[in-house]
Design an enzyme around this catalytic site. Structure first.
Site, PDB file in Angstrom:
ATOM      1  N   SER A  30       0.869  -1.165   0.000  1.00  0.00           N
ATOM      2  CA  SER A  30       0.000   0.000   0.000  1.00  0.00           C
ATOM      3  C   SER A  30       0.906   1.215   0.000  1.00  0.00           C
ATOM      4  CB  SER A  30      -0.888  -0.031   1.246  1.00  0.00           C
ATOM      5  OG  SER A  30      -1.928   0.900   1.107  1.00  0.00           O
ATOM      6  N   GLU A  31       0.736   2.094  -0.984  1.00  0.00           N
ATOM      7  CA  GLU A  31       1.779   3.096  -1.239  1.00  0.00           C
ATOM      8  C   GLU A  31       1.867   4.199  -0.181  1.00  0.00           C
ATOM      9  OE1 GLU A  31      -0.750   2.470  -3.332  1.00  0.00           O
ATOM     10  OE2 GLU A  31      -1.580   4.316  -4.194  1.00  0.00           O
ATOM     11  N   ASN A  32       0.924   4.231   0.767  1.00  0.00           N
ATOM     12  CA  ASN A  32       1.107   5.167   1.872  1.00  0.00           C
ATOM     13  C   ASN A  32       2.224   4.699   2.808  1.00  0.00           C
ATOM     14  OD1 ASN A  32      -0.871   3.132   2.329  1.00  0.00           O
ATOM     15  ND2 ASN A  32      -1.456   4.118   4.233  1.00  0.00           N
ATOM     16  N   SER A  88       8.464   4.189   0.174  1.00  0.00           N
ATOM     17  CA  SER A  88       7.404   3.472  -0.524  1.00  0.00           C
ATOM     18  C   SER A  88       7.516   3.658  -2.035  1.00  0.00           C
ATOM     19  CB  SER A  88       6.043   3.976  -0.031  1.00  0.00           C
ATOM     20  OG  SER A  88       5.008   3.249  -0.628  1.00  0.00           O
TER      21      SER A  88
END
Lengths: 232, 229
Positions: free
Chosen positions: A68-70, A110
Protein backbone atom coordinates in the site's frame (compact mmCIF):
# COMPACT_ATOMS: atom_id res chain seq x y z
CA UNK A 1 -18.45 -5.75 -0.86
CA UNK A 2 -16.64 -4.46 2.19
CA UNK A 3 -17.39 -7.65 4.04
CA UNK A 4 -15.90 -10.14 1.63
CA UNK A 5 -12.28 -9.11 1.59
CA UNK A 6 -10.03 -12.16 1.35
CA UNK A 7 -12.64 -14.80 0.60
CA UNK A 8 -11.00 -18.23 0.83
CA UNK A 9 -10.41 -19.83 -2.56
CA UNK A 10 -12.91 -22.67 -2.10
CA UNK A 11 -15.73 -20.15 -1.81
CA UNK A 12 -14.76 -18.65 -5.11
CA UNK A 13 -15.31 -21.81 -7.14
CA UNK A 14 -19.03 -21.54 -6.54
CA UNK A 15 -19.01 -17.97 -7.78
CA UNK A 16 -17.34 -18.77 -11.09
CA UNK A 17 -19.42 -17.56 -14.00
CA UNK A 18 -21.66 -20.10 -15.63
CA UNK A 19 -21.44 -19.56 -19.38
CA UNK A 20 -24.97 -20.87 -19.83
CA UNK A 21 -26.59 -18.11 -17.77
CA UNK A 22 -24.08 -15.31 -17.34
CA UNK A 23 -23.16 -12.82 -19.97
CA UNK A 24 -19.94 -10.89 -19.51
CA UNK A 25 -17.95 -10.42 -16.34
CA UNK A 26 -19.10 -8.65 -13.21
CA UNK A 27 -16.63 -6.45 -11.31
CA UNK A 28 -15.91 -9.40 -9.03
CA UNK A 29 -15.25 -11.63 -12.04
CA UNK A 30 -12.91 -9.05 -13.57
CA UNK A 31 -11.01 -9.09 -10.26
CA UNK A 32 -11.08 -12.90 -10.25
CA UNK A 33 -9.66 -13.01 -13.79
CA UNK A 34 -6.87 -10.58 -12.90
CA UNK A 35 -5.97 -12.69 -9.87
CA UNK A 36 -4.86 -15.39 -12.34
CA UNK A 37 -2.00 -13.07 -13.39
CA UNK A 38 -0.51 -13.09 -9.90
CA UNK A 39 2.39 -15.44 -9.29
CA UNK A 40 3.74 -16.95 -6.10
CA UNK A 41 6.18 -14.59 -4.40
CA UNK A 42 4.84 -11.43 -6.04
CA UNK A 43 4.74 -8.05 -4.35
CA UNK A 44 1.58 -6.43 -5.71
CA UNK A 45 0.16 -2.91 -5.59
CA UNK A 46 -3.61 -2.73 -5.95
CA UNK A 47 -5.33 0.51 -6.90
CA UNK A 48 -8.71 1.73 -5.72
CA UNK A 49 -11.95 0.24 -7.10
CA UNK A 50 -12.01 -3.09 -8.96
CA UNK A 51 -8.27 -3.66 -8.28
CA UNK A 52 -8.95 -3.70 -4.52
CA UNK A 53 -11.26 -6.67 -5.06
CA UNK A 54 -8.39 -8.71 -6.53
CA UNK A 55 -7.19 -9.31 -2.96
CA UNK A 56 -10.25 -11.49 -2.42
CA UNK A 57 -9.19 -13.95 -5.12
CA UNK A 58 -5.52 -14.58 -4.47
CA UNK A 59 -5.28 -18.39 -4.48
CA UNK A 60 -4.84 -20.01 -1.11
CA UNK A 61 -1.30 -21.18 -0.44
CA UNK A 62 0.20 -18.53 -2.69
CA UNK A 63 2.63 -16.17 -0.97
CA UNK A 64 1.72 -12.71 -2.15
CA UNK A 65 2.54 -9.48 -0.33
CA UNK A 66 0.29 -6.48 -0.91
CA UNK A 67 1.95 -3.08 -0.99
CA UNK A 68 0.00 0.00 0.00
CA UNK A 69 1.78 3.10 -1.24
CA UNK A 70 1.11 5.17 1.87
CA UNK A 71 3.83 2.99 3.39
CA UNK A 72 3.00 -0.64 4.11
CA UNK A 73 3.97 -4.08 2.92
CA UNK A 74 1.80 -6.93 4.15
CA UNK A 75 -1.66 -5.42 4.02
CA UNK A 76 -4.27 -7.75 5.49
CA UNK A 77 -8.06 -7.83 5.43
CA UNK A 78 -10.35 -5.22 6.96
CA UNK A 79 -10.46 -5.35 10.78
CA UNK A 80 -13.33 -6.83 12.74
CA UNK A 81 -15.80 -4.29 14.05
CA UNK A 82 -14.40 -2.63 17.17
CA UNK A 83 -10.80 -3.39 16.15
CA UNK A 84 -10.36 -0.50 13.72
CA UNK A 85 -7.10 1.41 14.23
CA UNK A 86 -7.07 5.00 12.97
CA UNK A 87 -3.29 4.74 12.49
CA UNK A 88 -3.55 1.71 10.20
CA UNK A 89 -5.05 2.49 6.80
CA UNK A 90 -4.43 1.65 3.15
CA UNK A 91 -3.87 3.99 0.21
CA UNK A 92 -7.64 4.25 -0.19
CA UNK A 93 -7.81 5.53 3.43
CA UNK A 94 -9.74 2.43 4.51
CA UNK A 95 -9.05 0.87 7.89
CA UNK A 96 -7.12 -2.36 7.38
CA UNK A 97 -5.03 -4.87 9.32
CA UNK A 98 -1.42 -5.91 8.97
CA UNK A 99 -0.46 -9.54 8.44
CA UNK A 100 2.41 -11.19 10.33
CA UNK A 101 5.65 -10.15 8.66
CA UNK A 102 4.39 -6.72 7.67
CA UNK A 103 6.68 -3.72 7.40
CA UNK A 104 5.85 -0.03 7.71
CA UNK A 105 7.95 2.71 6.10
CA UNK A 106 7.71 6.34 5.06
CA UNK A 107 6.22 7.56 1.78
CA UNK A 108 9.58 8.31 0.16
CA UNK A 109 10.77 4.74 0.68
CA UNK A 110 7.40 3.47 -0.52
CA UNK A 111 7.86 5.16 -3.89
CA UNK A 112 11.54 4.27 -3.83
CA UNK A 113 10.66 0.58 -3.95
CA UNK A 114 8.12 1.28 -6.72
CA UNK A 115 10.64 3.26 -8.78
CA UNK A 116 13.31 0.63 -8.23
CA UNK A 117 10.91 -1.99 -9.67
CA UNK A 118 10.76 -4.09 -6.51
CA UNK A 119 6.97 -4.24 -6.84
CA UNK A 120 6.22 -7.00 -9.35
CA UNK A 121 2.69 -6.15 -10.44
CA UNK A 122 0.56 -3.02 -10.45
CA UNK A 123 -3.19 -3.22 -11.00
CA UNK A 124 -5.13 -0.01 -11.42
CA UNK A 125 -8.27 1.50 -12.87
CA UNK A 126 -8.48 3.89 -15.82
CA UNK A 127 -10.80 6.30 -17.58
CA UNK A 128 -9.10 5.73 -20.94
CA UNK A 129 -6.35 3.55 -22.42
CA UNK A 130 -4.90 4.16 -25.87
CA UNK A 131 -3.72 1.57 -28.39
CA UNK A 132 -0.08 2.45 -27.67
CA UNK A 133 -0.54 1.87 -23.93
CA UNK A 134 -1.09 5.44 -22.74
CA UNK A 135 -3.36 5.74 -19.72
CA UNK A 136 -5.58 8.58 -18.43
CA UNK A 137 -7.16 8.32 -15.00
CA UNK A 138 -6.66 11.47 -12.95
CA UNK A 139 -8.45 14.46 -14.40
CA UNK A 140 -11.44 15.56 -16.46
CA UNK A 141 -10.69 19.21 -17.30
CA UNK A 142 -13.16 21.67 -15.70
CA UNK A 143 -15.24 18.80 -14.31
CA UNK A 144 -13.31 16.54 -11.99
CA UNK A 145 -9.88 17.17 -10.55
CA UNK A 146 -9.04 14.78 -7.79
CA UNK A 147 -5.36 14.44 -8.48
CA UNK A 148 -3.08 11.64 -9.55
CA UNK A 149 -2.12 10.37 -6.11
CA UNK A 150 0.49 7.67 -6.68
CA UNK A 151 -0.78 6.63 -10.11
CA UNK A 152 1.78 8.63 -12.15
CA UNK A 153 4.65 7.17 -10.14
CA UNK A 154 3.29 3.64 -10.45
CA UNK A 155 2.68 3.69 -14.20
CA UNK A 156 5.99 5.39 -14.96
CA UNK A 157 8.01 2.80 -13.06
CA UNK A 158 6.25 -0.55 -13.13
CA UNK A 159 7.06 -3.01 -15.91
CA UNK A 160 3.94 -5.07 -15.32
CA UNK A 161 0.76 -2.99 -15.36
CA UNK A 162 -2.74 -4.39 -15.70
CA UNK A 163 -5.71 -2.08 -16.06
CA UNK A 164 -9.09 -3.13 -14.66
CA UNK A 165 -11.99 -1.13 -16.03
CA UNK A 166 -15.33 -1.13 -17.81
CA UNK A 167 -15.00 -1.34 -21.60
CA UNK A 168 -17.23 1.69 -22.22
CA UNK A 169 -18.06 4.78 -20.15
CA UNK A 170 -21.47 5.74 -18.79
CA UNK A 171 -22.30 7.47 -22.08
CA UNK A 172 -21.62 4.21 -23.91
CA UNK A 173 -18.37 5.45 -25.48
CA UNK A 174 -15.37 3.18 -25.79
CA UNK A 175 -12.58 3.66 -23.23
CA UNK A 176 -10.10 1.80 -25.46
CA UNK A 177 -9.10 4.48 -27.93
CA UNK A 178 -6.67 5.25 -30.76
CA UNK A 179 -5.46 8.12 -28.56
CA UNK A 180 -6.49 9.26 -25.08
CA UNK A 181 -8.61 12.42 -25.05
CA UNK A 182 -8.16 13.13 -21.32
CA UNK A 183 -4.93 14.39 -19.70
CA UNK A 184 -2.46 11.51 -19.52
CA UNK A 185 -1.27 9.75 -16.39
CA UNK A 186 1.50 7.92 -18.23
CA UNK A 187 2.67 7.01 -21.72
CA UNK A 188 3.25 3.60 -23.31
CA UNK A 189 2.94 1.75 -20.05
CA UNK A 190 -0.20 -0.45 -20.04
CA UNK A 191 0.43 -4.04 -21.08
CA UNK A 192 -2.90 -5.73 -20.40
CA UNK A 193 -6.52 -4.65 -19.88
CA UNK A 194 -9.30 -6.69 -18.30
CA UNK A 195 -12.87 -5.47 -18.85
CA UNK A 196 -16.33 -6.99 -18.53
CA UNK A 197 -15.94 -8.18 -22.14
CA UNK A 198 -12.59 -9.90 -21.88
CA UNK A 199 -8.82 -9.59 -21.79
CA UNK A 200 -6.85 -7.46 -24.25
CA UNK A 201 -3.12 -6.87 -24.61
CA UNK A 202 -1.46 -3.72 -25.86
CA UNK A 203 1.05 -4.83 -28.49
CA UNK A 204 4.59 -3.40 -28.33
CA UNK A 205 4.17 -2.02 -31.87
CA UNK A 206 0.78 -0.49 -30.96
CA UNK A 207 -2.79 -1.79 -31.25
CA UNK A 208 -4.94 -4.04 -29.09
CA UNK A 209 -4.97 -7.82 -29.30
CA UNK A 210 -7.88 -9.88 -27.95
CA UNK A 211 -6.51 -12.51 -25.59
CA UNK A 212 -9.73 -13.85 -24.16
CA UNK A 213 -13.47 -13.22 -24.43
CA UNK A 214 -15.65 -13.21 -21.31
CA UNK A 215 -18.43 -15.80 -21.34
CA UNK A 216 -21.28 -14.40 -23.40
CA UNK A 217 -19.04 -11.87 -25.19
CA UNK A 218 -17.85 -12.48 -28.74
CA UNK A 219 -14.86 -11.15 -30.65
CA UNK A 220 -17.41 -9.07 -32.55
CA UNK A 221 -18.76 -7.59 -29.28
CA UNK A 222 -15.25 -6.57 -28.23
CA UNK A 223 -14.50 -5.08 -31.66
CA UNK A 224 -17.73 -3.06 -31.53
CA UNK A 225 -16.90 -1.70 -28.08
CA UNK A 226 -13.28 -0.85 -28.94
CA UNK A 227 -12.52 2.41 -30.77
CA UNK A 228 -8.80 1.70 -31.04
CA UNK A 229 -7.26 -0.67 -33.57
CA UNK A 230 -7.62 -4.38 -32.91
CA UNK A 231 -4.98 -6.54 -34.56
CA UNK A 232 -5.61 -10.21 -35.07
CA UNK B 1 19.12 22.93 24.13
CA UNK B 2 15.49 23.57 24.90
CA UNK B 3 13.10 22.34 22.23
CA UNK B 4 10.08 21.74 24.41
CA UNK B 5 7.16 24.14 24.27
CA UNK B 6 3.95 23.80 26.21
CA UNK B 7 1.39 23.75 23.42
CA UNK B 8 0.57 24.23 19.73
CA UNK B 9 -0.03 27.99 20.06
CA UNK B 10 3.50 28.45 21.36
CA UNK B 11 4.91 26.12 18.71
CA UNK B 12 3.44 28.05 15.78
CA UNK B 13 4.15 31.50 17.22
CA UNK B 14 6.82 32.20 14.59
CA UNK B 15 4.62 31.41 11.58
CA UNK B 16 3.70 34.51 9.57
CA UNK B 17 1.34 35.34 6.70
CA UNK B 18 2.65 34.18 3.33
CA UNK B 19 4.93 31.41 4.61
CA UNK B 20 5.28 27.93 3.11
CA UNK B 21 4.30 25.07 5.42
CA UNK B 22 4.65 21.32 5.09
CA UNK B 23 2.03 19.33 6.94
CA UNK B 24 2.52 15.61 7.57
CA UNK B 25 -0.18 12.99 7.28
CA UNK B 26 -1.92 10.89 4.67
CA UNK B 27 -5.64 11.55 4.44
CA UNK B 28 -6.60 12.09 8.07
CA UNK B 29 -4.00 9.60 9.33
CA UNK B 30 -0.99 10.96 11.19
CA UNK B 31 -2.13 14.59 11.03
CA UNK B 32 -0.68 17.25 13.33
CA UNK B 33 -4.18 17.94 14.71
CA UNK B 34 -3.13 20.30 17.49
CA UNK B 35 -1.08 22.56 15.22
CA UNK B 36 -3.81 22.66 12.56
CA UNK B 37 -6.32 23.74 15.22
CA UNK B 38 -3.90 26.44 16.40
CA UNK B 39 -3.32 27.66 12.83
CA UNK B 40 -7.08 27.89 12.28
CA UNK B 41 -7.42 29.90 15.50
CA UNK B 42 -4.49 32.16 14.61
CA UNK B 43 -6.03 33.47 11.40
CA UNK B 44 -2.61 33.42 9.69
CA UNK B 45 -3.25 33.67 5.95
CA UNK B 46 -1.80 33.55 2.43
CA UNK B 47 -0.12 30.28 3.29
CA UNK B 48 1.35 27.85 0.80
CA UNK B 49 0.64 24.37 2.14
CA UNK B 50 2.47 21.24 1.04
CA UNK B 51 0.60 18.12 2.11
CA UNK B 52 -0.43 14.93 0.35
CA UNK B 53 -4.14 15.66 0.75
CA UNK B 54 -6.29 18.62 1.67
CA UNK B 55 -8.22 17.00 4.49
CA UNK B 56 -11.99 16.74 4.40
CA UNK B 57 -14.47 19.60 4.66
CA UNK B 58 -14.54 19.66 8.46
CA UNK B 59 -11.22 18.12 9.48
CA UNK B 60 -7.53 18.59 8.77
CA UNK B 61 -6.39 21.20 6.25
CA UNK B 62 -10.03 21.46 5.13
CA UNK B 63 -10.59 23.65 8.19
CA UNK B 64 -7.90 26.09 7.00
CA UNK B 65 -9.31 26.09 3.47
CA UNK B 66 -12.77 26.94 4.74
CA UNK B 67 -11.31 30.04 6.42
CA UNK B 68 -9.42 31.01 3.23
CA UNK B 69 -6.06 30.85 4.98
CA UNK B 70 -4.48 28.91 2.14
CA UNK B 71 -3.33 30.77 -0.96
CA UNK B 72 -1.70 27.83 -2.63
CA UNK B 73 -1.96 24.09 -2.07
CA UNK B 74 0.60 21.57 -3.26
CA UNK B 75 -0.85 18.06 -2.98
CA UNK B 76 -1.21 14.78 -4.85
CA UNK B 77 -4.85 13.87 -4.23
CA UNK B 78 -7.68 16.10 -3.09
CA UNK B 79 -10.69 13.97 -3.92
CA UNK B 80 -12.23 13.90 -0.47
CA UNK B 81 -12.82 17.61 -0.05
CA UNK B 82 -15.78 19.28 -1.77
CA UNK B 83 -14.85 22.82 -0.64
CA UNK B 84 -11.36 22.32 -2.02
CA UNK B 85 -12.67 21.15 -5.38
CA UNK B 86 -15.03 24.13 -5.48
CA UNK B 87 -12.23 26.65 -4.75
CA UNK B 88 -10.02 24.92 -7.31
CA UNK B 89 -12.56 24.86 -10.14
CA UNK B 90 -13.60 28.48 -9.43
CA UNK B 91 -9.96 29.61 -9.47
CA UNK B 92 -10.00 31.02 -5.92
CA UNK B 93 -7.25 28.68 -4.83
CA UNK B 94 -3.94 28.15 -6.56
CA UNK B 95 -3.32 24.41 -6.73
CA UNK B 96 -0.35 22.39 -7.86
CA UNK B 97 -1.13 18.71 -8.13
CA UNK B 98 1.98 16.55 -8.25
CA UNK B 99 2.57 12.79 -8.12
CA UNK B 100 2.64 11.35 -4.62
CA UNK B 101 6.09 9.85 -5.03
CA UNK B 102 7.41 13.12 -6.44
CA UNK B 103 5.99 14.95 -3.42
CA UNK B 104 7.63 12.53 -0.97
CA UNK B 105 10.93 12.52 -2.82
CA UNK B 106 11.09 16.33 -3.11
CA UNK B 107 10.77 16.37 0.69
CA UNK B 108 13.44 13.71 0.98
CA UNK B 109 15.78 15.69 -1.28
CA UNK B 110 15.41 18.76 0.94
CA UNK B 111 16.17 16.68 4.03
CA UNK B 112 19.20 15.10 2.40
CA UNK B 113 20.57 18.42 1.13
CA UNK B 114 20.11 17.61 -2.55
CA UNK B 115 18.81 20.38 -4.84
CA UNK B 116 16.82 18.16 -7.19
CA UNK B 117 15.82 14.63 -8.09
CA UNK B 118 15.07 12.80 -11.33
CA UNK B 119 11.87 10.78 -11.57
CA UNK B 120 10.04 9.10 -14.45
CA UNK B 121 6.67 10.05 -12.92
CA UNK B 122 4.79 12.41 -15.21
CA UNK B 123 7.03 12.12 -18.29
CA UNK B 124 4.88 12.81 -21.37
CA UNK B 125 2.03 14.30 -19.30
CA UNK B 126 0.94 17.88 -18.66
CA UNK B 127 2.91 18.03 -15.42
CA UNK B 128 6.11 17.72 -17.46
CA UNK B 129 5.50 21.06 -19.19
CA UNK B 130 8.36 23.45 -18.54
CA UNK B 131 10.47 20.88 -16.72
CA UNK B 132 13.89 19.68 -17.73
CA UNK B 133 13.89 16.15 -19.14
CA UNK B 134 17.03 14.05 -18.93
CA UNK B 135 17.59 10.67 -20.50
CA UNK B 136 19.45 8.07 -18.44
CA UNK B 137 20.05 4.60 -19.91
CA UNK B 138 17.39 5.09 -22.56
CA UNK B 139 14.63 6.29 -20.26
CA UNK B 140 13.35 9.83 -19.76
CA UNK B 141 13.20 11.44 -16.32
CA UNK B 142 11.86 14.79 -15.10
CA UNK B 143 14.02 16.99 -12.95
CA UNK B 144 12.05 17.99 -9.86
CA UNK B 145 13.35 20.49 -7.34
CA UNK B 146 13.71 19.92 -3.61
CA UNK B 147 11.04 21.72 -1.61
CA UNK B 148 11.87 24.91 0.20
CA UNK B 149 9.56 25.18 3.21
CA UNK B 150 9.72 27.68 6.06
CA UNK B 151 8.12 25.23 8.46
CA UNK B 152 7.44 21.52 8.56
CA UNK B 153 4.76 20.43 11.01
CA UNK B 154 4.64 16.74 11.80
CA UNK B 155 2.91 14.33 14.13
CA UNK B 156 4.67 11.42 15.83
CA UNK B 157 3.59 8.79 18.33
CA UNK B 158 6.38 9.33 20.82
CA UNK B 159 9.13 11.84 21.08
CA UNK B 160 11.74 12.79 23.63
CA UNK B 161 12.76 16.26 24.77
CA UNK B 162 15.80 16.05 22.43
CA UNK B 163 13.38 15.92 19.48
CA UNK B 164 13.90 12.25 18.60
CA UNK B 165 10.72 10.82 17.10
CA UNK B 166 9.01 7.45 16.74
CA UNK B 167 5.92 7.00 14.57
CA UNK B 168 3.24 4.37 14.83
CA UNK B 169 1.94 2.16 11.98
CA UNK B 170 0.90 3.88 8.73
CA UNK B 171 0.58 7.19 10.58
CA UNK B 172 4.27 7.42 9.67
CA UNK B 173 3.59 8.22 5.97
CA UNK B 174 4.98 11.67 5.03
CA UNK B 175 5.92 12.70 8.56
CA UNK B 176 9.57 11.53 8.61
CA UNK B 177 10.49 13.04 5.23
CA UNK B 178 8.74 16.31 6.01
CA UNK B 179 10.38 16.46 9.44
CA UNK B 180 13.72 16.42 7.62
CA UNK B 181 12.70 19.01 5.06
CA UNK B 182 11.58 22.08 7.00
CA UNK B 183 13.87 25.02 7.75
CA UNK B 184 12.12 24.85 11.11
CA UNK B 185 10.39 21.65 12.15
CA UNK B 186 7.64 21.43 14.74
CA UNK B 187 6.75 17.99 16.07
CA UNK B 188 3.65 17.23 18.09
CA UNK B 189 3.60 13.87 19.82
CA UNK B 190 1.09 11.76 21.68
CA UNK B 191 3.62 11.08 24.40
CA UNK B 192 6.63 13.21 25.31
CA UNK B 193 9.31 11.31 27.21
CA UNK B 194 12.70 12.03 28.78
CA UNK B 195 15.98 11.34 26.94
CA UNK B 196 16.87 7.69 27.29
CA UNK B 197 13.31 6.44 27.33
CA UNK B 198 13.41 5.72 23.60
CA UNK B 199 15.73 3.03 22.26
CA UNK B 200 18.26 4.79 19.96
CA UNK B 201 17.96 1.83 17.58
CA UNK B 202 14.26 2.52 17.16
CA UNK B 203 14.36 6.25 16.44
CA UNK B 204 12.76 7.11 13.07
CA UNK B 205 13.59 10.83 13.01
CA UNK B 206 16.78 11.95 14.80
CA UNK B 207 16.28 15.04 16.95
CA UNK B 208 18.69 17.13 14.86
CA UNK B 209 15.85 17.70 12.40
CA UNK B 210 13.38 18.82 15.07
CA UNK B 211 13.45 22.34 16.49
CA UNK B 212 10.35 22.40 18.59
CA UNK B 213 8.35 19.63 20.27
CA UNK B 214 5.31 19.35 22.49
CA UNK B 215 2.87 16.79 23.74
CA UNK B 216 -0.45 17.25 21.97
CA UNK B 217 -3.82 16.69 23.57
CA UNK B 218 -7.32 15.49 22.77
CA UNK B 219 -6.38 13.61 19.62
CA UNK B 220 -9.52 12.82 17.67
CA UNK B 221 -7.72 10.61 15.12
CA UNK B 222 -10.73 10.62 12.88
CA UNK B 223 -11.16 7.65 10.55
CA UNK B 224 -11.87 8.69 6.99
CA UNK B 225 -13.22 5.38 5.70
CA UNK B 226 -14.19 2.93 8.39
CA UNK B 227 -14.17 -0.50 6.79
CA UNK B 228 -14.71 -3.74 8.67
CA UNK B 229 -15.00 -7.45 7.90
Amino acid sequence: MQGDCFVPRNDIEEKLPNPQINTMWTKEEIAQRIALEIKDGYYVNLGIGIPTLVANYIPEGMDVVLQSENGLLGMGPFPFEGEEDADTINAGKQTITMLPGSAVFDSAMSFGMIRAKKVNLTILGAMEVSENGDIANWKIPSKMVKGMGGAMDLVASADNIIVAMQHVNKAGESKLLPECTLPLTGVKCVKRIVTELGVLDVLPEGGFKIVECAPGASVEDIKNATAGRILT
Amino acid sequence: MNKVVSNAEEAIAGIRDGMTLMLGGFGLCGLPENCIAALVKSGIKDLTCISNNAGVDDFGIGLMLKQRQVKKMIASYVGENAEFERQLLSGELDVELIPQGTLATRCMAAGYGMPAIFTPAGVGTEIAIGKEVRNFNGKDYLMEMAFDADYAIVKAWKGDTMGNLVYRSTARNFNPVMAMAGKITIAEVEELVEPGALDPDHIHTPGIYVHCIFQGRDYEKRIEKRTVR
